[in-house]
Design a protein around this motif. Sequence first.
Motif, PDB file in Angstrom:
ATOM      1  N   SER A 115      -5.234 -13.435  -5.189  1.00 39.89           N
ATOM      2  CA  SER A 115      -6.223 -12.354  -5.109  1.00 39.89           C
ATOM      3  C   SER A 115      -6.146 -11.628  -3.769  1.00 39.89           C
ATOM      4  CB  SER A 115      -7.638 -12.900  -5.333  1.00 39.89           C
ATOM      5  OG  SER A 115      -7.976 -13.857  -4.348  1.00 39.89           O
ATOM      6  N   THR A 116      -5.895 -12.381  -2.690  1.00 41.14           N
ATOM      7  CA  THR A 116      -5.768 -11.753  -1.368  1.00 41.14           C
ATOM      8  C   THR A 116      -4.546 -10.853  -1.320  1.00 41.14           C
ATOM      9  OG1 THR A 116      -6.835 -13.648  -0.301  1.00 41.14           O
ATOM     10  CG2 THR A 116      -5.518 -12.193   1.100  1.00 41.14           C
ATOM     11  N   ARG A 117      -3.441 -11.347  -1.883  1.00 40.78           N
ATOM     12  CA  ARG A 117      -2.222 -10.531  -1.922  1.00 40.78           C
ATOM     13  C   ARG A 117      -2.425  -9.279  -2.753  1.00 40.78           C
ATOM     14  NH1 ARG A 117       0.358 -15.510  -2.622  1.00 40.78           N
ATOM     15  NH2 ARG A 117       0.663 -15.100  -4.859  1.00 40.78           N
ATOM     16  N   ARG A 118      -3.147  -9.428  -3.869  1.00 43.91           N
ATOM     17  CA  ARG A 118      -3.369  -8.276  -4.734  1.00 43.91           C
ATOM     18  C   ARG A 118      -4.246  -7.237  -4.046  1.00 43.91           C
ATOM     19  NH1 ARG A 118      -5.447  -7.958 -11.058  1.00 43.91           N
ATOM     20  NH2 ARG A 118      -4.450  -5.968 -11.468  1.00 43.91           N
ATOM     21  N   ARG A 119      -5.270  -7.704  -3.335  1.00 41.50           N
ATOM     22  CA  ARG A 119      -6.127  -6.764  -2.593  1.00 41.50           C
ATOM     23  C   ARG A 119      -5.315  -6.020  -1.544  1.00 41.50           C
ATOM     24  NH1 ARG A 119     -10.100 -10.785  -2.827  1.00 41.50           N
ATOM     25  NH2 ARG A 119      -9.541 -11.520  -0.756  1.00 41.50           N
ATOM     26  N   ALA A 120      -4.434  -6.738  -0.864  1.00 41.95           N
ATOM     27  CA  ALA A 120      -3.599  -6.118   0.167  1.00 41.95           C
ATOM     28  C   ALA A 120      -2.667  -5.083  -0.446  1.00 41.95           C
ATOM     29  CB  ALA A 120      -2.801  -7.178   0.904  1.00 41.95           C
ATOM     30  N   THR A 121      -2.101  -5.401  -1.610  1.00 40.13           N
ATOM     31  CA  THR A 121      -1.212  -4.462  -2.300  1.00 40.13           C
ATOM     32  C   THR A 121      -1.981  -3.226  -2.742  1.00 40.13           C
ATOM     33  OG1 THR A 121       0.205  -6.254  -3.106  1.00 40.13           O
ATOM     34  CG2 THR A 121       0.322  -4.159  -4.282  1.00 40.13           C
ATOM     35  N   ARG A 122      -3.169  -3.440  -3.301  1.00 41.14           N
ATOM     36  CA  ARG A 122      -3.984  -2.301  -3.743  1.00 41.14           C
ATOM     37  C   ARG A 122      -4.357  -1.407  -2.552  1.00 41.14           C
ATOM     38  NH1 ARG A 122      -7.791  -2.441  -8.556  1.00 41.14           N
ATOM     39  NH2 ARG A 122      -6.517  -3.337 -10.200  1.00 41.14           N
ATOM     40  N   THR A 123      -4.671  -2.012  -1.434  1.00 43.23           N
ATOM     41  CA  THR A 123      -5.014  -1.225  -0.245  1.00 43.23           C
ATOM     42  C   THR A 123      -3.829  -0.364   0.187  1.00 43.23           C
ATOM     43  OG1 THR A 123      -6.621  -2.862   0.508  1.00 43.23           O
ATOM     44  CG2 THR A 123      -5.759  -1.341   2.166  1.00 43.23           C
ATOM     45  N   LYS A 124      -2.630  -0.947   0.149  1.00 44.70           N
ATOM     46  CA  LYS A 124      -1.429  -0.174   0.500  1.00 44.70           C
ATOM     47  C   LYS A 124      -1.229   0.990  -0.468  1.00 44.70           C
ATOM     48  CE  LYS A 124       1.764  -3.415   0.740  1.00 44.70           C
ATOM     49  NZ  LYS A 124       3.097  -4.035   0.987  1.00 44.70           N
ATOM     50  N   LEU A 125      -1.486   0.749  -1.737  1.00 44.91           N
ATOM     51  CA  LEU A 125      -1.337   1.804  -2.740  1.00 44.91           C
ATOM     52  C   LEU A 125      -2.395   2.890  -2.554  1.00 44.91           C
ATOM     53  CD1 LEU A 125      -0.512  -0.384  -5.874  1.00 44.91           C
ATOM     54  CD2 LEU A 125       1.036   1.189  -4.699  1.00 44.91           C
ATOM     55  N   TYR A 126      -3.631   2.481  -2.233  1.00 45.71           N
ATOM     56  CA  TYR A 126      -4.685   3.465  -1.962  1.00 45.71           C
ATOM     57  C   TYR A 126      -4.291   4.362  -0.787  1.00 45.71           C
ATOM     58  CZ  TYR A 126      -7.932   0.630  -4.817  1.00 45.71           C
ATOM     59  OH  TYR A 126      -8.552  -0.057  -5.830  1.00 45.71           O
ATOM     60  N   GLU A 127      -3.823   3.732   0.287  1.00 48.67           N
ATOM     61  CA  GLU A 127      -3.467   4.490   1.493  1.00 48.67           C
ATOM     62  C   GLU A 127      -2.318   5.455   1.225  1.00 48.67           C
ATOM     63  OE1 GLU A 127      -2.716   1.379   4.283  1.00 48.67           O
ATOM     64  OE2 GLU A 127      -4.846   1.043   4.721  1.00 48.67           O
ATOM     65  N   ALA A 128      -1.340   4.995   0.452  1.00 49.30           N
ATOM     66  CA  ALA A 128      -0.207   5.856   0.114  1.00 49.30           C
ATOM     67  C   ALA A 128      -0.653   7.011  -0.779  1.00 49.30           C
ATOM     68  CB  ALA A 128       0.873   5.034  -0.599  1.00 49.30           C
ATOM     69  N   ALA A 129      -1.463   6.696  -1.798  1.00 45.15           N
ATOM     70  CA  ALA A 129      -1.906   7.715  -2.747  1.00 45.15           C
ATOM     71  C   ALA A 129      -2.775   8.772  -2.081  1.00 45.15           C
ATOM     72  CB  ALA A 129      -2.668   7.053  -3.896  1.00 45.15           C
ATOM     73  N   VAL A 130      -3.719   8.341  -1.251  1.00 48.60           N
ATOM     74  CA  VAL A 130      -4.638   9.305  -0.656  1.00 48.60           C
ATOM     75  C   VAL A 130      -3.904  10.258   0.274  1.00 48.60           C
ATOM     76  CG1 VAL A 130      -5.361   7.979   1.396  1.00 48.60           C
ATOM     77  CG2 VAL A 130      -6.954   9.558   0.329  1.00 48.60           C
ATOM     78  N   THR A 131      -2.919   9.762   0.990  1.00 47.66           N
ATOM     79  CA  THR A 131      -2.154  10.620   1.897  1.00 47.66           C
ATOM     80  C   THR A 131      -1.320  11.621   1.115  1.00 47.66           C
ATOM     81  OG1 THR A 131      -2.013   8.802   3.477  1.00 47.66           O
ATOM     82  CG2 THR A 131      -0.514  10.639   3.801  1.00 47.66           C
ATOM     83  N   LEU A 132      -0.626  11.156   0.101  1.00 46.63           N
ATOM     84  CA  LEU A 132       0.220  12.042  -0.696  1.00 46.63           C
ATOM     85  C   LEU A 132      -0.591  13.079  -1.457  1.00 46.63           C
ATOM     86  CD1 LEU A 132       2.731   9.397  -2.066  1.00 46.63           C
ATOM     87  CD2 LEU A 132       3.347  11.400  -0.701  1.00 46.63           C
ATOM     88  N   ILE A 133      -1.686  12.644  -2.077  1.00 41.48           N
ATOM     89  CA  ILE A 133      -2.488  13.570  -2.869  1.00 41.48           C
ATOM     90  C   ILE A 133      -3.174  14.598  -1.978  1.00 41.48           C
ATOM     91  CG2 ILE A 133      -4.469  13.746  -4.440  1.00 41.48           C
ATOM     92  CD1 ILE A 133      -3.616  10.959  -5.531  1.00 41.48           C
ATOM     93  N   ALA A 134      -3.576  14.184  -0.780  1.00 39.89           N
ATOM     94  CA  ALA A 134      -4.163  15.145   0.162  1.00 39.89           C
ATOM     95  C   ALA A 134      -3.115  16.161   0.598  1.00 39.89           C
ATOM     96  CB  ALA A 134      -4.728  14.409   1.374  1.00 39.89           C
ATOM     97  N   GLU A 135      -1.872  15.725   0.715  1.00 46.43           N
ATOM     98  CA  GLU A 135      -0.798  16.617   1.161  1.00 46.43           C
ATOM     99  C   GLU A 135      -0.355  17.588   0.079  1.00 46.43           C
ATOM    100  OE1 GLU A 135       2.341  14.014   2.332  1.00 46.43           O
ATOM    101  OE2 GLU A 135       1.414  13.447   4.234  1.00 46.43           O
ATOM    102  N   GLN A 136      -0.212  17.093  -1.167  1.00 46.15           N
ATOM    103  CA  GLN A 136       0.420  17.928  -2.186  1.00 46.15           C
ATOM    104  C   GLN A 136      -0.321  18.049  -3.508  1.00 46.15           C
ATOM    105  OE1 GLN A 136       4.085  15.717  -1.920  1.00 46.15           O
ATOM    106  NE2 GLN A 136       3.646  14.487  -3.738  1.00 46.15           N
ATOM    107  N   GLY A 137      -1.502  17.451  -3.605  1.00 47.91           N
ATOM    108  CA  GLY A 137      -2.284  17.566  -4.828  1.00 47.91           C
ATOM    109  C   GLY A 137      -2.004  16.435  -5.799  1.00 47.91           C
ATOM    110  N   PHE A 138      -2.957  16.211  -6.720  1.00 45.60           N
ATOM    111  CA  PHE A 138      -2.852  15.104  -7.667  1.00 45.60           C
ATOM    112  C   PHE A 138      -1.691  15.303  -8.643  1.00 45.60           C
ATOM    113  CE2 PHE A 138      -3.905  13.224 -11.794  1.00 45.60           C
ATOM    114  CZ  PHE A 138      -4.050  11.891 -11.441  1.00 45.60           C
TER     115      PHE A 138
END
Length: 213
Positions: free
Chosen positions: A5-28
Motif C-alpha cells: 500500500s505504501t508503494r502504491r501510494r508513492a506510485t500514485r503520487t508520482k503519477l499525480y505530479e506528472a499528470a498535473v504538470t503535463l496537463i497544466a502545460e498542454q491541456g487534458f
Amino acid sequence: MESTSTRRRATRTKLYEAAVTLIAEQGFSATTVEEIAERAGVAKGTVYYNFASKTELFEELLRHGVGMLTASLQRAADETAERGGSRVDALDAMVRAGLAFIDRYPAFAQLYVAELWRTNRAWQDTLLVLRQQAVAVVETVIGEAVERGEVSGEIDVQLTAAALVGMVLVAALDWKAFQPERTLDDVHAALSRLLQGRVGGERSGREDRAGTG
C-alpha cells in the motif's frame, strides 16, 4: 520492509505530479497516458494498474489535490484555536496556508481554477463537491466568528467563505505568474490587511475610532 500500500501510494503520487504538470502545460486532451508514464518514470501499464483511464486519473488527482488543500486549511484553523487565537486570526492563518499550498503546488492550483469554469467535463460534479468541502471549512470558522461577536452578524457567511477562497486562489496565481519576485510573507501581509478590513471590519472600525478619538 515497505508495504504494498505504501508503494502504491508513492506510485500514485508520482503519477499525480506528472499528470498535473503535463496537463497544466498542454491541456487534458493533448496529454497522453504514455507521456504521463514517461514523466513519472514508470511503465505505461503501471498507469492502468492504478487507474482505469486517464479520466479516472485526473478525477483522483483533483480529489488528492483539493483534499490536501482542505486539510491544510483545517490544520491552520485548528492550530490557531490551540494557541488561543480568535476566529479572525484563524481565517488569517487559513489565508496563509492557502498561499503556502499554492506556492508549493502552482500547477495544481492553475489547473483547479481552470477546471472550475468548464462545464463539459466528466468530473464536473466531483469537482463541485470538492470545492464545497474546501469552502465549508472556511464557512465553519466564519460562522464561529459571528457567534462569538468577532464579526458582524449581518455578514453573508456562505458567500464570504467562497469569496475568501477565491481571493486566495486568484491572488496567489497572479503572484506566481506576474509578481514572482514577491515573498509569501509580502503577499500574505497584503491579503491579511484586506481580510482585517473587510471580514474583521466592525472590530477594526472600532479600533480606528478609538485611536483617533
